[in-house]
Design a protein around this motif. Structure first.
Motif: not given
Length: 401
Positions: A237-241
């Motif tokens: 679940r990355p913070l930045l996409l």
């Protein structure tokens, strides 16, 4: 500031400058090796994600930095994700693990705001439970509440810092890890103040996740890393996409100059750490001895606990810390966490340790580091003692406890 001044500062020749810098916990002076590596990368062109020669050159700098940081930490290079700093790393760790109701986040009341505020935001609106563990008067975690929290379950993650940013108090993670493992949860530690100050071997310290920032040990500001142990069930679940950088964990063009500087600082620390830690501890002890002998009533917070070698939290009763700091512009120190500067309330760390609001507001943090000299400590002692006496005189307060 001129390059000449910067070079003098990095060389430890603070006596040639106007200010004695004792605020390493806010940020450390850039190490010469880190400056050289950062400038070398800045002079080059290339995106580390590009496949042409220039891109491969940038990628090689990133690879070297990852290897250097891994050697310092005792982990595999592939277990490191580069971030903008420990704040991002802390947020990534907590948000990725917590499933929003699948288990409690357990942390301590003395954590950095990057952990506490993130944990509170994640668990608001019924999206999970947050348990904040108390500490004793020496700043050590109370294990009874942790054991109770783990037994009540379920717990998704326990986050406890390795070293406190305000007092330097160290956390013994061994019993924390044991209780967390028994609860089937993951262990995260914010090691921002610990990395580069004391030896750390992640082949022995059985945490799942660890956050750090380069600028605390002489690297550039704006770059850090998150350690993710191989094989840990860490949800993606990355913070930045928006890109596949860092194996999909952190989208965006890599900060190659910053990462190169981080790696160079990590290598410089690795080869000098033991000598630096011993020397800095001696300077810290000399500062504390001088203050307590010359200023009746001043107290050292957390002194009964193991602490970082270069940190001391000193309470000067009955006089505001901001008045002391304002009256000695030639000594750079702090009245708490740099990330909480300007906050209207006193230190949450000191309050949790049992200090009154008045004493918390009367506390100054001095933090030393690799470039601090004996002359710095002598100058700081004379200045602090003179300033505290003068502020006490102007405010009409007693010099006695």
């Amino acid at each position: 500031m001129t390059w000449q001044h910067l070079e003098l500062n990095m060389a430890g020749a603070a006596e040639h400058m106007d200010v004695v810098y004792l605020d390493y916990n806010a940020t450390a002076p850039l190490r010469p090796e880190a400056l050289e590596a950062t400038l070398d990368a800045l002079r080059s062109v290339g995106n580390a994600s590009s496949v042409h020669q220039a891109g491969r050159g940038a990628a090689s700098r990133v690879d070297l930095a990852r290897q250097r940081l891994a050697r310092l930490l005792g982990c595999a290079p592939g277990e490191l994700v580069f971030t903008s700093g420990a704040t991002e790393a802390n947020n990534l760790a907590l948000r990725a693990v917590h499933s929003g109701g699948g288990g409690a986040i357990v942390t301590t009341v003395v954590e950095h705001p990057a952990v506490l505020e993130a944990a509170r935001a994640i668990t608001t609106g019924g999206r999970g439970r947050l348990i904040e563990l108390p500490v004793n008067r020496d700043g050590a975690i109370e294990l009874g509440p942790l054991e109770a929290a783990c037994q009540r379950g379920p717990v998704s993650i326990v986050s406890a810092m390795l070293a406190n940013n305000e007092t330097g108090v160290l956390t013994d993670l061994t019993p924390v890890i044991k209780l967390t493992r028994e609860a089937g949860a993951l262990v995260h530690t914010d090691a921002t103040q610990y990395v580069g100050r004391l030896p750390l071997d992640l082949s022995e310290l059985d945490v799942d996740l660890l956050s750090l920032s380069a600028h605390k040990f002489g690297g550039p500001q704006g770059v850090g890393a998150l350690f993710v142990r191989r094989g840990v069930p860490f949800p993606h679940r990355p913070l930045l996409l928006g890109g596949g950088q860092e194996r999909g964990w952190r989208a965006g063009t890599l900060n190659v100059p910053g990462i190169a500087g981080l790696g160079a600082a990590a290598e410089a620390v690795r080869v000098r750490l033991h000598d630096e830690a011993a020397r800095v501890a001696g300077l810290r002890d000399a500062l504390e001895a001088g203050l307590t002998s010359r200023l009746p009533g001043c107290r050292i917070n957390g002194i009964k606990s193991p602490r970082l070698p270069g940190v001391t939290s000193v309470t000067f009763p009955d006089i505001p810390a901001d008045a002391v700091l304002a009256a000695m512009p030639d000594v750079a120190a702090s009245d708490g966490s740099a990330c909480a500067s300007g906050a209207p309330s006193p230190s949450h760390v000191l309050l949790a340790m049992g200090l009154s609001r008045e004493d918390a507001d009367s506390t100054v943090r001095f933090s030393l580091g690799y470039a601090t000299t004996e002359h710095d400590i002598e100058r700081a002692l004379d200045t602090v003692v003179r300033t505290v006496r003068e502020v006490r005189r102007l405010m009409g307060t007693s010099a006695e406890p």
